[in-house]
Write a protein that holds these residues in place. Sequence first.
Motif, PDB file in Angstrom:
ATOM      1  N   THR A 220      27.615 -58.165 -38.189  1.00 54.48           N
ATOM      2  CA  THR A 220      28.182 -57.315 -38.325  1.00 54.48           C
ATOM      3  C   THR A 220      30.039 -57.661 -37.022  1.00 54.48           C
ATOM      4  OG1 THR A 220      27.076 -55.578 -38.447  1.00 54.48           O
ATOM      5  CG2 THR A 220      28.512 -54.638 -37.494  1.00 54.48           C
ATOM      6  N   PRO A 221      31.190 -56.901 -37.419  1.00 50.88           N
ATOM      7  CA  PRO A 221      32.419 -58.075 -36.416  1.00 50.88           C
ATOM      8  C   PRO A 221      32.271 -56.955 -35.101  1.00 50.88           C
ATOM      9  CG  PRO A 221      33.060 -57.839 -38.787  1.00 50.88           C
ATOM     10  CD  PRO A 221      31.386 -57.327 -38.731  1.00 50.88           C
ATOM     11  N   ARG A 222      32.395 -57.575 -34.100  1.00 51.71           N
ATOM     12  CA  ARG A 222      32.102 -57.079 -32.601  1.00 51.71           C
ATOM     13  C   ARG A 222      33.236 -57.342 -31.990  1.00 51.71           C
ATOM     14  NH1 ARG A 222      26.000 -56.703 -30.976  1.00 51.71           N
ATOM     15  NH2 ARG A 222      24.554 -56.034 -33.565  1.00 51.71           N
ATOM     16  N   GLY A 223      33.731 -56.141 -31.118  1.00 49.36           N
ATOM     17  CA  GLY A 223      34.660 -56.741 -30.069  1.00 49.36           C
ATOM     18  C   GLY A 223      36.060 -56.150 -30.556  1.00 49.36           C
ATOM     19  N   LEU A 230      34.658 -62.288 -35.513  1.00 48.63           N
ATOM     20  CA  LEU A 230      35.455 -63.297 -36.794  1.00 48.63           C
ATOM     21  C   LEU A 230      33.830 -63.343 -37.376  1.00 48.63           C
ATOM     22  CD1 LEU A 230      36.713 -64.867 -38.339  1.00 48.63           C
ATOM     23  CD2 LEU A 230      36.171 -66.735 -37.291  1.00 48.63           C
ATOM     24  N   VAL A 231      33.274 -63.638 -38.148  1.00 49.36           N
ATOM     25  CA  VAL A 231      31.478 -63.468 -38.478  1.00 49.36           C
ATOM     26  C   VAL A 231      31.367 -63.983 -40.011  1.00 49.36           C
ATOM     27  CG1 VAL A 231      30.741 -61.735 -37.393  1.00 49.36           C
ATOM     28  CG2 VAL A 231      31.490 -61.154 -38.687  1.00 49.36           C
ATOM     29  N   ASP A 232      32.573 -64.984 -40.417  1.00 45.71           N
ATOM     30  CA  ASP A 232      32.092 -65.989 -41.677  1.00 45.71           C
ATOM     31  C   ASP A 232      31.218 -66.245 -41.732  1.00 45.71           C
ATOM     32  OD1 ASP A 232      34.918 -64.359 -42.554  1.00 45.71           O
ATOM     33  OD2 ASP A 232      36.062 -66.683 -42.287  1.00 45.71           O
ATOM     34  N   LEU A 233      30.816 -66.252 -42.792  1.00 45.87           N
ATOM     35  CA  LEU A 233      28.959 -67.241 -43.064  1.00 45.87           C
ATOM     36  C   LEU A 233      29.807 -68.618 -43.596  1.00 45.87           C
ATOM     37  CD1 LEU A 233      27.443 -64.971 -45.307  1.00 45.87           C
ATOM     38  CD2 LEU A 233      27.339 -64.875 -42.813  1.00 45.87           C
ATOM     39  N   VAL A 234      29.709 -69.600 -42.958  1.00 50.81           N
ATOM     40  CA  VAL A 234      29.857 -70.972 -43.048  1.00 50.81           C
ATOM     41  C   VAL A 234      28.796 -71.679 -44.690  1.00 50.81           C
ATOM     42  CG1 VAL A 234      30.388 -71.225 -40.919  1.00 50.81           C
ATOM     43  CG2 VAL A 234      28.675 -71.555 -41.328  1.00 50.81           C
ATOM     44  N   ALA A 235      29.666 -72.596 -45.209  1.00 46.72           N
ATOM     45  CA  ALA A 235      28.833 -73.430 -46.392  1.00 46.72           C
ATOM     46  C   ALA A 235      27.483 -74.808 -44.999  1.00 46.72           C
ATOM     47  CB  ALA A 235      29.909 -74.129 -46.523  1.00 46.72           C
TER      48      ALA A 235
END
Length: 379
Positions: A220-223, A230-235
Amino acid sequence: MISHSPVSRLAKLGLSVFLVGVLGACASGSSAPRPAELGANPALLGVRTAWTTPVGKVDFPLSVHTTPTTVTLASSEGVVTSLDARTGAVLWRNNVGAPIAAGVGSDGQYAAVVTRNNELVTMAGERELWRSRLASQVFTAPLVAGQRVFVLGADRVVSAFDAVSGKKLWVNQRPGEALVLRQAGVLMAVNNTLVVGLAGRLVGLNPLNGTVIWDAPVATPRGTNDIERLVDLVAGVSRAANVVCVRAFQTAAACVNTDRGSVIWKQAASGAVGLHGDEQQVFGVEDDGKLLAWKLTGGTEVWRSERLRYRQLTAPLVLGRSVVTGDATGLLHFMSRVDGTPLTRLTTDGSAIAATPAVAGTTLVAVTRNGTVFGFQPE
């Protein structure tokens, strides 16, 4: 994708080139931690260099597509190359006429890349079939499956195209944060579901029409600012049957049941590259180079190794009794999957390993930033 600073992985949509350049320059310097000393090579595994083939420099988030007999990849300047996995011989080449931003996606029959001027180019071997202008930048390799080409844009728009004609079939658009990662995200097929990373969520889509089947919150985005949120899922995804494990950028590692779309477990983790694993364990690399292993069932930490700290590692690859990762000096490290101790290491051309190591049949494939493809085989 190896980066000397987490900040240099970030991009504002529409301003990415300038923002990345400025922030990257500010973040680098002589104060970076010293990489861990490696000591003597234990050489407990017999691995030899079977072949090397130059393909051109790589400065984008490269995805290497392999089959038991072929290796397909691209260089920054726009050349897509398919190699024989056993010998490294060139099977075909196709110059798409523009620098590449994302690729290669392939199903063995069709291959697709995205250029830096936002064109999706699909080919059958060395023959170009069609190209289509996209609305945004793309950093994730297209997914080619079921006679379709799927694209995940930096604006978090998912699109589907007919692989033969190039006709756009559907679009799925969801709101997202303004700041995105300048590296590949999650786009994969799991049985009959298209699984996509959208911000901090792993989402299952119907590949026929793009409708949402399930939606699993991983982070969940926080801050108070864009970077903190930024909480994108990465490859770099670990899959065992219907369980898919993913990393949210510098936030968490989690496993999701893709039949139900439910999160099985989640652990705090500060890495920026993906995961890999098997039916028992999931392995990941933290930003500072710690190598971690979690149990697939439950997420309990099994072990951690600090032997490769600050070496700017790629995502790991589970191979035999090893966990393999590359570093910024062009070394490949084989670590025991049992406890993370070193088994052996291999040298390449001295430039950074550009992508997660891959396997094609009995050949381990590594690609460097200078553009050399190495094929390694057991002795």
